[in-house]
Write a protein that holds these residues in place. Sequence first.
Motif, PDB file in Angstrom:
ATOM      1  N   ALA A   1       0.816  -1.209   0.000  1.00  0.00           N
ATOM      2  CA  ALA A   1       0.000   0.000   0.000  1.00  0.00           C
ATOM      3  C   ALA A   1       0.853   1.262   0.000  1.00  0.00           C
ATOM      4  O   ALA A   1       0.383   2.343  -0.372  1.00  0.00           O
ATOM      5  N   MET A   2       2.124   1.148   0.410  1.00  0.00           N
ATOM      6  CA  MET A   2       3.016   2.296   0.446  1.00  0.00           C
ATOM      7  C   MET A   2       3.811   2.478  -0.845  1.00  0.00           C
ATOM      8  O   MET A   2       4.491   3.496  -1.012  1.00  0.00           O
ATOM      9  N   LEU A   3       3.735   1.530  -1.766  1.00  0.00           N
ATOM     10  CA  LEU A   3       4.549   1.604  -2.982  1.00  0.00           C
ATOM     11  C   LEU A   3       4.314   2.873  -3.811  1.00  0.00           C
ATOM     12  O   LEU A   3       5.270   3.435  -4.347  1.00  0.00           O
ATOM     13  N   PRO A   4       3.061   3.358  -3.932  1.00  0.00           N
ATOM     14  CA  PRO A   4       2.870   4.569  -4.746  1.00  0.00           C
ATOM     15  C   PRO A   4       3.565   5.815  -4.190  1.00  0.00           C
ATOM     16  O   PRO A   4       3.666   6.824  -4.904  1.00  0.00           O
ATOM     17  N   TYR A   5       4.058   5.744  -2.944  1.00  0.00           N
ATOM     18  CA  TYR A   5       4.613   6.930  -2.306  1.00  0.00           C
ATOM     19  C   TYR A   5       6.137   6.870  -2.201  1.00  0.00           C
ATOM     20  O   TYR A   5       6.747   7.644  -1.467  1.00  0.00           O
ATOM     21  N   GLY A   6       6.738   5.941  -2.943  1.00  0.00           N
ATOM     22  CA  GLY A   6       8.187   5.866  -2.977  1.00  0.00           C
ATOM     23  C   GLY A   6       8.757   4.943  -1.918  1.00  0.00           C
ATOM     24  O   GLY A   6       8.048   4.414  -1.059  1.00  0.00           O
ATOM     25  N   GLU A   7      10.059   4.746  -1.992  1.00  0.00           N
ATOM     26  CA  GLU A   7      10.765   3.857  -1.065  1.00  0.00           C
ATOM     27  C   GLU A   7      11.140   4.635   0.198  1.00  0.00           C
ATOM     28  O   GLU A   7      11.978   5.537   0.157  1.00  0.00           O
ATOM     29  N   PRO A   8      10.521   4.326   1.343  1.00  0.00           N
ATOM     30  CA  PRO A   8      10.885   5.058   2.568  1.00  0.00           C
ATOM     31  C   PRO A   8      12.283   4.662   3.039  1.00  0.00           C
ATOM     32  O   PRO A   8      12.701   3.514   2.896  1.00  0.00           O
ATOM     33  N   GLU A   9      12.970   5.620   3.598  1.00  0.00           N
ATOM     34  CA  GLU A   9      14.297   5.334   4.143  1.00  0.00           C
ATOM     35  C   GLU A   9      14.185   4.626   5.492  1.00  0.00           C
ATOM     36  O   GLU A   9      14.958   3.710   5.795  1.00  0.00           O
TER      37      GLU A   9
ATOM     38  N   PRO B   1       7.477  -6.310   9.912  1.00  0.00           N
ATOM     39  CA  PRO B   1       8.693  -5.831   9.250  1.00  0.00           C
ATOM     40  C   PRO B   1       9.418  -6.919   8.460  1.00  0.00           C
ATOM     41  O   PRO B   1       9.976  -6.640   7.393  1.00  0.00           O
ATOM     42  N   ALA B   2       9.386  -8.153   8.964  1.00  0.00           N
ATOM     43  CA  ALA B   2      10.054  -9.241   8.245  1.00  0.00           C
ATOM     44  C   ALA B   2       9.460  -9.434   6.858  1.00  0.00           C
ATOM     45  O   ALA B   2      10.182  -9.657   5.875  1.00  0.00           O
ATOM     46  N   ALA B   3       8.117  -9.337   6.766  1.00  0.00           N
ATOM     47  CA  ALA B   3       7.470  -9.479   5.467  1.00  0.00           C
ATOM     48  C   ALA B   3       7.621  -8.210   4.635  1.00  0.00           C
ATOM     49  O   ALA B   3       7.888  -8.266   3.422  1.00  0.00           O
ATOM     50  N   ALA B   4       7.471  -7.053   5.265  1.00  0.00           N
ATOM     51  CA  ALA B   4       7.510  -5.787   4.536  1.00  0.00           C
ATOM     52  C   ALA B   4       8.866  -5.545   3.884  1.00  0.00           C
ATOM     53  O   ALA B   4       8.954  -4.870   2.848  1.00  0.00           O
ATOM     54  N   ARG B   5       9.916  -6.105   4.447  1.00  0.00           N
ATOM     55  CA  ARG B   5      11.249  -5.935   3.867  1.00  0.00           C
ATOM     56  C   ARG B   5      11.345  -6.538   2.466  1.00  0.00           C
ATOM     57  O   ARG B   5      12.152  -6.108   1.642  1.00  0.00           O
ATOM     58  N   GLU B   6      10.503  -7.532   2.188  1.00  0.00           N
ATOM     59  CA  GLU B   6      10.486  -8.108   0.843  1.00  0.00           C
ATOM     60  C   GLU B   6       9.958  -7.112  -0.183  1.00  0.00           C
ATOM     61  O   GLU B   6      10.315  -7.164  -1.361  1.00  0.00           O
ATOM     62  N   VAL B   7       9.083  -6.219   0.253  1.00  0.00           N
ATOM     63  CA  VAL B   7       8.514  -5.199  -0.631  1.00  0.00           C
ATOM     64  C   VAL B   7       9.392  -3.955  -0.661  1.00  0.00           C
ATOM     65  O   VAL B   7       9.523  -3.292  -1.698  1.00  0.00           O
ATOM     66  N   HIS B   8      10.020  -3.643   0.475  1.00  0.00           N
ATOM     67  CA  HIS B   8      10.854  -2.440   0.608  1.00  0.00           C
ATOM     68  C   HIS B   8      12.254  -2.863   1.080  1.00  0.00           C
ATOM     69  O   HIS B   8      12.611  -2.675   2.251  1.00  0.00           O
ATOM     70  N   PRO B   9      13.048  -3.434   0.181  1.00  0.00           N
ATOM     71  CA  PRO B   9      14.333  -4.014   0.606  1.00  0.00           C
ATOM     72  C   PRO B   9      15.362  -2.988   1.068  1.00  0.00           C
ATOM     73  O   PRO B   9      16.338  -3.365   1.739  1.00  0.00           O
TER      74      PRO B   9
END
Length: 322
Positions: free
Chosen positions: A113-121, A134-142
Motif C-alpha cells: 500500500a506504500m509503494l505509490p509513495y516511494g521507497e521510505p528510508e 517488518p520481516a514481510a515488509a522488507r520483501e517489498v521495501h528491501p
Amino acid sequence: MPPTPQTSATRRIAYPRELALDPDKFREPRRPDCPWCGSRRLRTRLRTPDLLQRKPGTFVLDVCEDCGHTFQNPRLTAQGLAFHHRDFPHETLPLRILRTRAGRGRHLAVARAMLPYGEPESWLDVGTGYGRFPAAAREVHPYTAFDGTDPSARVERARALGRIEEAHRGRLPGLVERLRARYDVVSMLHHLEHSPDPREELRAALAVLRPGGHLLVEVPDPDCAFGALLGKWWLSYGQPRHLHLVPLRNLLGELDGLGCTVVSVDRRAPHVPYDLTGAVALRLAGRGFAPVLAVPFALDRALAPLLRRTRFSNSYRVLARR
C-alpha cells in the motif's frame, strides 16, 4: 513454553484469590462520560467474561450515543492489564485464527500500500511484537530500515531474529524524545485498540514522523455488522485486552485536527475473513472440536468478496501524511 493442563488448572484456582486481595487496583472508577468527545450519553454495548483466558470478571463496553466511540468502562488499570496479559495463551485456537490477520500475505499487502509513495528510508512499526510485519515488509521495501516498538520483551526478540534493526521497548508516547522526527513511515497495525489513550498514540506517531512522512493505521471497525450479529462472540471485541474501538469518522476527524492530510481510506482490503470461524472457536475454546470449524471457515472465505463491500467488513485502514 505453553502451559500444561495442570498448570492452567492451578492458575485458575489462584486468579480469584489474587483478585480478591485488592480488587480496586485492577480497575479504574467507572467514567460517566465519553473519553473521545466528553458526552454523557452512554449506553452499554456489551457485557462479557474473558472468553480466551477464562480469568474471573465481567467486562463492559460502553458506546457514546453522540460520537459512536466504544470503550471499556470501567477500564483496566496498568496492573489490571498486566494481570490479564500474564500467562496469555498464545497457542489457543481462537488466537491461531486471529493470527490469520497477521499472516505473511496480509503483511505483504499492507506493505504494498506504500509503494505509490516511494521507497521510505526508515519505518517504525508500533506494537511490532515479534516483528512479523517488518520481516514481510522488507520483501517489498528491501532498502528500508525497519525499527519496532513494543511494551514487552518480544521486540528484543524481534531484533535478535534480525526482523528489525532497532528495538525500542515501551509505549510510543514515552519514546518520543528519543525518536522525534526520525521516520518516513509509522505503522500502527491493530495497535490503537490496545492503547489506554489512542489520541496520545496518534500525537506520538506524528511527533516521530519527518515532515511529509506517512502514518498507516489499521484497526477493527466498531461499525461492523458482525459486532451486533455475534455479540460477545465477535473476536474483535477482544475483551479485556481491547480498550477502545474507534469509528472511522472519529479517527479521520482527529487526524484532520492534528493537521494531517488523509491520503487514502480503505474498508475493503483490510477485511479479514475470520468472524464466523472465530465465533465458533471462542464458543468451543478449551474443548477442541477443530473439525467443526471447517464449515464456518469455508463460509468466511466464500463470503469475503461480498462482505468486504458491505457493513460486514470488519477492519479499516487509513493512510495520512504529516
